[in-house]
Design a protein around this motif. Structure first.
Motif, mmCIF file in Angstrom:
data_model
loop_
_atom_site.group_PDB
_atom_site.id
_atom_site.type_symbol
_atom_site.label_atom_id
_atom_site.label_comp_id
_atom_site.label_asym_id
_atom_site.label_seq_id
_atom_site.Cartn_x
_atom_site.Cartn_y
_atom_site.Cartn_z
ATOM 1 N N HIS A 49 0.520 -1.324 -0.054
ATOM 2 C CA HIS A 49 0.284 0.381 0.038
ATOM 3 C C HIS A 49 0.857 1.259 -0.187
ATOM 4 N N HIS A 53 -0.633 1.986 -5.999
ATOM 5 C CA HIS A 53 -1.005 0.808 -5.904
ATOM 6 C C HIS A 53 -2.689 0.097 -5.828
ATOM 7 N N ASP A 55 -6.135 -1.998 -4.743
ATOM 8 C CA ASP A 55 -5.844 -2.797 -3.876
ATOM 9 C C ASP A 55 -6.823 -4.482 -4.156
ATOM 10 N N HIS A 59 -7.818 -7.143 1.137
ATOM 11 C CA HIS A 59 -7.602 -5.996 1.941
ATOM 12 C C HIS A 59 -8.187 -5.982 2.419
ATOM 13 N N GLU A 172 -5.124 3.430 -5.808
ATOM 14 C CA GLU A 172 -4.828 4.022 -5.094
ATOM 15 C C GLU A 172 -3.140 4.813 -5.526
HETATM 16 ZN ZN ZN Z 1 -4.891 0.179 -0.540
#
Ligand code: ZN
Ligand code: NFK
Ligand code: ZN
Length: 207
Positions: A49, A53, A55, A59, A172
């Protein structure tokens, strides 16, 4: 001729900001040419993270799918970049004025991570009414220029769960400061990390 790629990834260097208490980013030449005789061989240590990246649902959900089981088609294709600056959070009401017809990947420039050298103290996050609104518009991937789609101190992670419930994939930590709003081709492929809770990506746009 193809237009040049616009890099929207955060560089990974020693000192790259991480979530408080998370694994620092390191790269070292673990086996130098002087001892291997032929090659420098590097070693990476990082949290999934850190930086730009994606998810995987694992996660935030123990039973959620892991990286290799996600549909990689979603990370490549036409994407719309929109600018929603100076907002503490973003909900359906903030996107209501936009025509999102035909948009399946939406990248939001919030401008709320102003100092890339430090982890932010506060970010613009997505409100819980947004996932259903995005799903209704046909959006399958959402990208943000902050480390999380939820408030940094959130434990419920309502946006993460809501996006997942509507089958919207999460990207993100984008860097969008130099990107004009508009339509682009996005390429942000995750690594085939079979069991991982996400993956670093090199995210790029092509006009
Ligand atoms: Zn993340
Ligand atoms: N949800 C965040 C990550 C996150 O919450 C996190 C990452 C590393 C260490 C701690 C984290 N959250 C702690 O509350 C993300 O998706 O990147
Ligand atoms: Zn996340």
């Amino acid at each position: 001729m193809c237009a040049k790629l616009l890099d929207i990834s955060r560089p990974l260097v020693a000192g790259t900001p991480t979530w408080p208490g998370d694994t620092p980013f390191t790269y070292e030449v673990n086996w130098p040419k002087s001892s291997s005789g032929s090659v420098n061989v590097g070693k990476l240590t990082m949290s999934i993270h850190t930086g730009t990246h994606v998810d995987a649902p694992f996660h935030f959900d123990d039973d959620g799918r892991r990286m290799l089981h996600l549909d990689i088609d979603l990370y490549v294709g036409m994407a719309r970049v929109v600018e929603l600056l100076d907002k503490p959070s973003i909900g359906a009401e903030d996107l209501a004025h936009l025509d999102l017809e035909g948009v399946s990947r939406l990248l939001i420039r919030t401008g709320s991570w102003s100092d890339p050298k430090h982890f932010p103290e506060e970010i613009c996050y997505l409100r819980p009414d947004l996932p259903a609104f995005l799903a209704e518009k046909g959006i399958r991937l959402i990208g943000v220029d902050v480390p999380s789609v939820d408030p940094l101190d959130s434990k419920e992670l309502l946006a993460h769960h809501g996006l997942h419930q509507h089958d919207i994939h999460i990207l993100e930590g984008l860097l969008l400061d130099h990107v004009e709003p508009g339509d682009y081709e996005l390429i942000a492929l995750p690594l085939p990390l079979a069991d991982a809770d996400g993956s670093p990506v090199r995210a790029v746009l092509r006009k």
